[in-house]
Write a protein that holds these residues in place. Structure first.
Motif, PDB file in Angstrom:
ATOM      1  N   ALA A 188     -16.033 -81.745  25.341  1.00 52.93           N
ATOM      2  CA  ALA A 188     -16.313 -80.329  25.585  1.00 52.93           C
ATOM      3  C   ALA A 188     -17.430 -79.835  24.681  1.00 52.93           C
ATOM      4  O   ALA A 188     -18.278 -79.018  25.094  1.00 52.93           O
ATOM      5  N   MET A 189     -17.473 -80.316  23.450  1.00 47.83           N
ATOM      6  CA  MET A 189     -18.530 -79.926  22.531  1.00 47.83           C
ATOM      7  C   MET A 189     -19.888 -80.477  22.978  1.00 47.83           C
ATOM      8  O   MET A 189     -20.903 -79.777  22.937  1.00 47.83           O
ATOM      9  N   VAL A 190     -19.906 -81.722  23.411  1.00 49.54           N
ATOM     10  CA  VAL A 190     -21.149 -82.328  23.885  1.00 49.54           C
ATOM     11  C   VAL A 190     -21.678 -81.570  25.100  1.00 49.54           C
ATOM     12  O   VAL A 190     -22.892 -81.371  25.251  1.00 49.54           O
ATOM     13  N   GLU A 191     -20.776 -81.118  25.933  1.00 48.19           N
ATOM     14  CA  GLU A 191     -21.162 -80.429  27.169  1.00 48.19           C
ATOM     15  C   GLU A 191     -21.963 -79.153  26.887  1.00 48.19           C
ATOM     16  O   GLU A 191     -22.871 -78.810  27.652  1.00 48.19           O
ATOM     17  N   VAL A 192     -21.642 -78.459  25.812  1.00 47.36           N
ATOM     18  CA  VAL A 192     -22.298 -77.168  25.549  1.00 47.36           C
ATOM     19  C   VAL A 192     -23.401 -77.268  24.497  1.00 47.36           C
ATOM     20  O   VAL A 192     -24.111 -76.283  24.263  1.00 47.36           O
ATOM     21  N   ALA A 193     -23.562 -78.427  23.851  1.00 46.14           N
ATOM     22  CA  ALA A 193     -24.560 -78.558  22.789  1.00 46.14           C
ATOM     23  C   ALA A 193     -25.972 -78.511  23.361  1.00 46.14           C
ATOM     24  O   ALA A 193     -26.367 -79.365  24.155  1.00 46.14           O
ATOM     25  N   ALA A 194     -26.744 -77.505  22.949  1.00 46.88           N
ATOM     26  CA  ALA A 194     -28.119 -77.341  23.443  1.00 46.88           C
ATOM     27  C   ALA A 194     -28.824 -76.322  22.555  1.00 46.88           C
ATOM     28  O   ALA A 194     -28.177 -75.493  21.898  1.00 46.88           O
ATOM     29  N   PRO A 195     -30.146 -76.355  22.512  1.00 42.94           N
ATOM     30  CA  PRO A 195     -30.882 -75.329  21.763  1.00 42.94           C
ATOM     31  C   PRO A 195     -30.528 -73.930  22.263  1.00 42.94           C
ATOM     32  O   PRO A 195     -30.346 -73.708  23.465  1.00 42.94           O
ATOM     33  N   GLY A 196     -30.409 -73.002  21.325  1.00 43.53           N
ATOM     34  CA  GLY A 196     -30.087 -71.621  21.676  1.00 43.53           C
ATOM     35  C   GLY A 196     -28.610 -71.317  21.709  1.00 43.53           C
ATOM     36  O   GLY A 196     -28.220 -70.156  21.876  1.00 43.53           O
ATOM     37  N   VAL A 197     -27.764 -72.325  21.554  1.00 40.56           N
ATOM     38  CA  VAL A 197     -26.313 -72.139  21.580  1.00 40.56           C
ATOM     39  C   VAL A 197     -25.802 -71.947  20.153  1.00 40.56           C
ATOM     40  O   VAL A 197     -26.228 -72.627  19.222  1.00 40.56           O
ATOM     41  N   SER A 198     -24.884 -71.039  19.969  1.00 43.74           N
ATOM     42  CA  SER A 198     -24.309 -70.790  18.650  1.00 43.74           C
ATOM     43  C   SER A 198     -23.313 -71.887  18.281  1.00 43.74           C
ATOM     44  O   SER A 198     -22.651 -72.483  19.146  1.00 43.74           O
ATOM     45  N   GLU A 199     -23.186 -72.145  16.975  1.00 46.37           N
ATOM     46  CA  GLU A 199     -22.151 -73.062  16.498  1.00 46.37           C
ATOM     47  C   GLU A 199     -20.772 -72.640  16.993  1.00 46.37           C
ATOM     48  O   GLU A 199     -19.910 -73.485  17.271  1.00 46.37           O
ATOM     49  N   THR A 200     -20.557 -71.341  17.108  1.00 45.19           N
ATOM     50  CA  THR A 200     -19.250 -70.861  17.539  1.00 45.19           C
ATOM     51  C   THR A 200     -18.906 -71.325  18.946  1.00 45.19           C
ATOM     52  O   THR A 200     -17.731 -71.500  19.277  1.00 45.19           O
ATOM     53  N   GLU A 201     -19.924 -71.505  19.793  1.00 42.94           N
ATOM     54  CA  GLU A 201     -19.669 -71.963  21.159  1.00 42.94           C
ATOM     55  C   GLU A 201     -19.155 -73.397  21.156  1.00 42.94           C
ATOM     56  O   GLU A 201     -18.251 -73.756  21.932  1.00 42.94           O
ATOM     57  N   LEU A 202     -19.732 -74.255  20.306  1.00 37.53           N
ATOM     58  CA  LEU A 202     -19.235 -75.628  20.199  1.00 37.53           C
ATOM     59  C   LEU A 202     -17.805 -75.635  19.666  1.00 37.53           C
ATOM     60  O   LEU A 202     -16.938 -76.359  20.170  1.00 37.53           O
ATOM     61  N   TYR A 203     -17.580 -74.844  18.644  1.00 34.33           N
ATOM     62  CA  TYR A 203     -16.257 -74.760  18.026  1.00 34.33           C
ATOM     63  C   TYR A 203     -15.223 -74.309  19.052  1.00 34.33           C
ATOM     64  O   TYR A 203     -14.142 -74.904  19.192  1.00 34.33           O
ATOM     65  N   ALA A 204     -15.576 -73.259  19.787  1.00 36.93           N
ATOM     66  CA  ALA A 204     -14.650 -72.717  20.780  1.00 36.93           C
ATOM     67  C   ALA A 204     -14.389 -73.705  21.906  1.00 36.93           C
ATOM     68  O   ALA A 204     -13.253 -73.835  22.396  1.00 36.93           O
ATOM     69  N   ALA A 205     -15.420 -74.427  22.322  1.00 35.82           N
ATOM     70  CA  ALA A 205     -15.252 -75.394  23.410  1.00 35.82           C
ATOM     71  C   ALA A 205     -14.278 -76.496  23.005  1.00 35.82           C
ATOM     72  O   ALA A 205     -13.387 -76.875  23.778  1.00 35.82           O
ATOM     73  N   GLY A 206     -14.436 -77.014  21.775  1.00 40.19           N
ATOM     74  CA  GLY A 206     -13.534 -78.065  21.316  1.00 40.19           C
ATOM     75  C   GLY A 206     -12.107 -77.582  21.171  1.00 40.19           C
ATOM     76  O   GLY A 206     -11.159 -78.230  21.625  1.00 40.19           O
ATOM     77  N   MET A 207     -11.927 -76.431  20.561  1.00 41.66           N
ATOM     78  CA  MET A 207     -10.583 -75.892  20.358  1.00 41.66           C
ATOM     79  C   MET A 207      -9.902 -75.576  21.690  1.00 41.66           C
ATOM     80  O   MET A 207      -8.711 -75.846  21.881  1.00 41.66           O
ATOM     81  N   SER A 208     -10.650 -75.020  22.610  1.00 47.49           N
ATOM     82  CA  SER A 208     -10.078 -74.673  23.906  1.00 47.49           C
ATOM     83  C   SER A 208      -9.560 -75.901  24.629  1.00 47.49           C
ATOM     84  O   SER A 208      -8.482 -75.883  25.235  1.00 47.49           O
ATOM     85  N   ALA A 209     -10.318 -76.998  24.562  1.00 46.60           N
ATOM     86  CA  ALA A 209      -9.883 -78.235  25.210  1.00 46.60           C
ATOM     87  C   ALA A 209      -8.565 -78.724  24.624  1.00 46.60           C
ATOM     88  O   ALA A 209      -7.671 -79.191  25.349  1.00 46.60           O
ATOM     89  N   ALA A 210      -8.416 -78.611  23.303  1.00 43.66           N
ATOM     90  CA  ALA A 210      -7.177 -79.051  22.657  1.00 43.66           C
ATOM     91  C   ALA A 210      -6.006 -78.162  23.046  1.00 43.66           C
ATOM     92  O   ALA A 210      -4.910 -78.645  23.357  1.00 43.66           O
ATOM     93  N   PHE A 211      -6.229 -76.855  23.033  1.00 38.07           N
ATOM     94  CA  PHE A 211      -5.145 -75.925  23.371  1.00 38.07           C
ATOM     95  C   PHE A 211      -4.629 -76.178  24.782  1.00 38.07           C
ATOM     96  O   PHE A 211      -3.423 -76.115  25.044  1.00 38.07           O
ATOM     97  N   ARG A 212      -5.536 -76.457  25.708  1.00 35.55           N
ATOM     98  CA  ARG A 212      -5.122 -76.687  27.103  1.00 35.55           C
ATOM     99  C   ARG A 212      -4.253 -77.936  27.248  1.00 35.55           C
ATOM    100  O   ARG A 212      -3.494 -78.048  28.208  1.00 35.55           O
ATOM    101  N   LEU A 213      -4.379 -78.856  26.304  1.00 36.00           N
ATOM    102  CA  LEU A 213      -3.594 -80.087  26.366  1.00 36.00           C
ATOM    103  C   LEU A 213      -2.351 -80.017  25.477  1.00 36.00           C
ATOM    104  O   LEU A 213      -1.690 -81.023  25.265  1.00 36.00           O
ATOM    105  N   GLY A 214      -2.045 -78.830  24.967  1.00 37.21           N
ATOM    106  CA  GLY A 214      -0.823 -78.664  24.198  1.00 37.21           C
ATOM    107  C   GLY A 214      -0.943 -79.036  22.738  1.00 37.21           C
ATOM    108  O   GLY A 214       0.075 -79.153  22.045  1.00 37.21           O
ATOM    109  N   CYS A 215      -2.155 -79.251  22.261  1.00 41.23           N
ATOM    110  CA  CYS A 215      -2.356 -79.520  20.834  1.00 41.23           C
ATOM    111  C   CYS A 215      -2.584 -78.179  20.148  1.00 41.23           C
ATOM    112  O   CYS A 215      -3.712 -77.679  20.100  1.00 41.23           O
ATOM    113  N   ALA A 216      -1.520 -77.602  19.648  1.00 44.81           N
ATOM    114  CA  ALA A 216      -1.571 -76.223  19.168  1.00 44.81           C
ATOM    115  C   ALA A 216      -1.995 -76.095  17.724  1.00 44.81           C
ATOM    116  O   ALA A 216      -2.027 -75.002  17.192  1.00 44.81           O
TER     117      ALA A 216
END
Length: 412
Positions: A188-216
Motif C-alpha cells: 500500500a505504501m509503494v502504491e502511493v509513493a510519488a513526488p508531491g505526496v506527503s509522508e502522512t499519505e504513505l503512513y496512512a496507506a500502510g496503517m489502513s491496510a493493517a487495520f483492514r486485516l485485523g492488525c489493530a
C-alpha cells in the motif's frame, strides 16, 4: 480466514510454565505484563498465558490454575462480554481479580502458603530492545519484598525465552498471517509513493491496510529525503511540524510493525522514488549481501552470534556501518545484534556527548526450528542508509523467508 488458538495451545503454554517452575526450582511463577496499549515491542508474558487483554499480572502457584490480576474493572467487563459472545476463553472468572498491585500479588502468594517458598519472576530481567533496565516498577516490587521477606524471588526471564521462542504450529499460523498483513502494508505504501505526496499519505496507506486485516496494533518507523542516517518514527509524530513532501530522487526508509494476536512481524520497506543518489544503490547492494549472508547462517546448529557476525561481517568488508540492529529475535524479543559503531566517524557526531555502541546481546542463543527473527540489514554509504528485509523463521534445515518482497530496494 483469521487463525485462532485452541485450548490445546493453552494447555501447551501452561505446561511450559509449570516445566519452567520445575527447572528453576520454584513453587510459583509471577508474570508481570506491561500496561495495555503499549507501543513497540510490548513486554507481555501475561497475555502469553491468558490469551486475553494485556496489561495484567499472572501468577501460577504450584499446580493450581493461574490467577490473573487486572488493573481495573474494564478487563473484567470485556471478559463478561466475550463469554456472552461464546469466545473460547482461557481463564475462569473465579481466577480474575482487580489487583494489579503489590497487595494483589501478596494476597495470592499468601493464599497458597508460599510465604517461605522460592518464586520465579518475569519482569526482573532486561528485555531488549527497549527494556535494558528491568520493567518491574520499583514501588510495586519494593512493597512485595517488604511484606514477604522470607520469600526467595528469582528472575527467570532467560528460561522463559528459551521455553517460548520456538513457536508451535498454531503460533506459526498467526505469525504467517501477521507477515502477510505486513506485506499488504508495504504494498500500500509503494502504491502511493510519488513526488508531491506527503509522508502522512504513505503512513496512512500502510496503517489502513493493517487495520483492514485485523492488525489493530501496527506501527511504523519512517524517514524520507535524498539521504540520511536517521532511524525512528517520523519527527511529526512527536514534534509539531509539517510532514515532508516527497520529491524525485528521494528514498523512503520504513520499518513496518505488524501485530496480530500478540505475534509480531517486522518488514523493512525501502523505496527509491525516481533516480536516487548512487550511494543509495551502493548501500542497498551491501544490505542485500548482508541479508543473503544471514540466510546462509540461519540454520539449526549455529548460534545467534554466528548469525549477527555473518551479517555485520559484510559491512566490515565494505567499510560500511549500521544505524540499527541487523537482526534480532522476536516472539518474544531477546537477543539483538550490535549497532552504532560507525557514528563516531560522522563529523557532526563530535558535537555530542558520550557515544555508545550497542554490542551484540545474546550471541550464545542456539538457533532452533520455530524461532522467528527480524532480518533488517542496513548499510550506510556516504551518509545515506538503506534498510531492507523482513521476518524469517528458522526451519528444520533451511530458513523460511516470509517477506522476500521487502528484502530488496523497491524502485518506483
Amino acid at each position: 480466514m483469521f487463525p485462532t488458538y485452541s485450548l490445546a495451545e493453552r494447555d501447551r503454554r501452561w505446561a511450559l510454565a509449570r516445566k519452567l517452575m520445575r527447572d528453576q526450582g520454584v513453587e510459583a511463577l509471577i508474570a508481570y505484563g506491561e500496561h495495555e496499549a503499549a507501543d513497540l515491542a510490548p513486554y507481555a508474558p501475561d497475555a502469553y498465558f491468558t490469551n486475553d487483554r494485556p496489561g495484567a499480572i499472572v501468577i501460577f502457584c504450584r499446580d493450581a490454575d493461574p490467577v490473573e490480576l487486572v488493573w481495573s474493572t474494564l478487563p473484567i467487563q470485556d471478559h463478561i462480554e466475550a463469554r456472552k459472545r461464546g469466545d473460547e476463553l482461557w481463564i475462569e472468572p473465579r481466577n480474575i481479580r482487580v489487583g494489579r498491585h503489590a497487595a494483589g500479588v501478596i494476597e495470592v502468594l499468601r493464599e497458597h502458603g508460599l510465604e517461605h517458598a522460592a518464586v520465579g519472576v518475569l519482569g526482573l530481567d532486561p528485555y531488549p530492545p527497549f527494556h535494558i533496565v528491568p520493567i518491574m516498577p520499583h514501588v510495586l516490587w519494593s512493597q512485595v519484598l517488604a511484606e514477604l521477606p522470607t520469600v526467595t524471588f528469582k528472575p527467570v526471564g532467560l528460561g522463559y525465552l528459551l521455553a517460548t521462542a520456538c513457536q508451535s504450529e498454531e503460533e506459526l499460523e498467526v505469525v504467517r498471517y501477521s507477515a502477510a498483513a505486513g506485506d499488504a502494508m508495504a504494498a500500500a505504501m509503494v502504491e502511493v509513493a510519488a513526488p508531491g505526496v506527503s509522508e502522512t499519505e504513505l503512513y496512512a496507506a500502510g496503517m489502513s491496510a493493517a487495520f483492514r486485516l485485523g492488525c489493530a496494533a501496527p506501527d511504523m518507523l519512517m524517514w524520507s529525503g535524498p539521504g540520511f542516517i536517521s532511524w525512528g518514527a517520523p519527527s511529526w509524530v512527536y514534534r509539531p511540524q509539517a510532514p515532508r513532501i516527497l520529491e524525485a530522487g528521494d528514498v523512503v526508509m520504513a520499518e513496518v510493525f505488524s501485530r496480530f494476536g500478540m505475534k509480531e512481524t517486522q518488514h523493512q520497506v525501502a523505496i527509491a522514488i525516481g533516480d536516487a543518489h548512487p550511494d543509495v544503490y551502493a548501500a542497498a547492494e551491501i544490505a542485500r549481501r548482508a541479508y543473503e549472508s544471514g540466510l546462509e547462517v540461519a540454520r539449526p546448529g549455529n548460534t545467534f552470534g554466528d548469525l549477527a557476525e555473518a551479517m555485520l561481517g559484510v559491512l566490515k568488508e565494505a567499510d560500511s556501518w549500521n544505524v540499527h540492529p541487523m537482526v534480532h529475535l522476536m516472539n518474544p524479543f531477546g537477543p539483538v545484534g550490535g549497532f552504532g559503531e560507525g557514528l563516531k566517524n560522522v563529523p557532526e557526531a563530535q558535537e555530542y556527548g558520550r557515544l555508545f555502541q550497542l554490542p551484540t546481546m545474546g550471541g550464545q542463543l542456539p538457533l532452533l526450528p520455530g524461532m522467528t527473527f527480524s532480518f533488517e540489514p542496513n548499510a550506510v554509504v556516504g551518509g545515506r542508509v538503506v534498510n531492507l528485509g523482513g521476518t524469517v523463521i528458522i526451519g528444520e534445515d533451511r530458513p523460511i523467508e516470509l517477506n522476500p518482497s521487502t528484502a530488496r530496494l523497491i524502485q518506483v
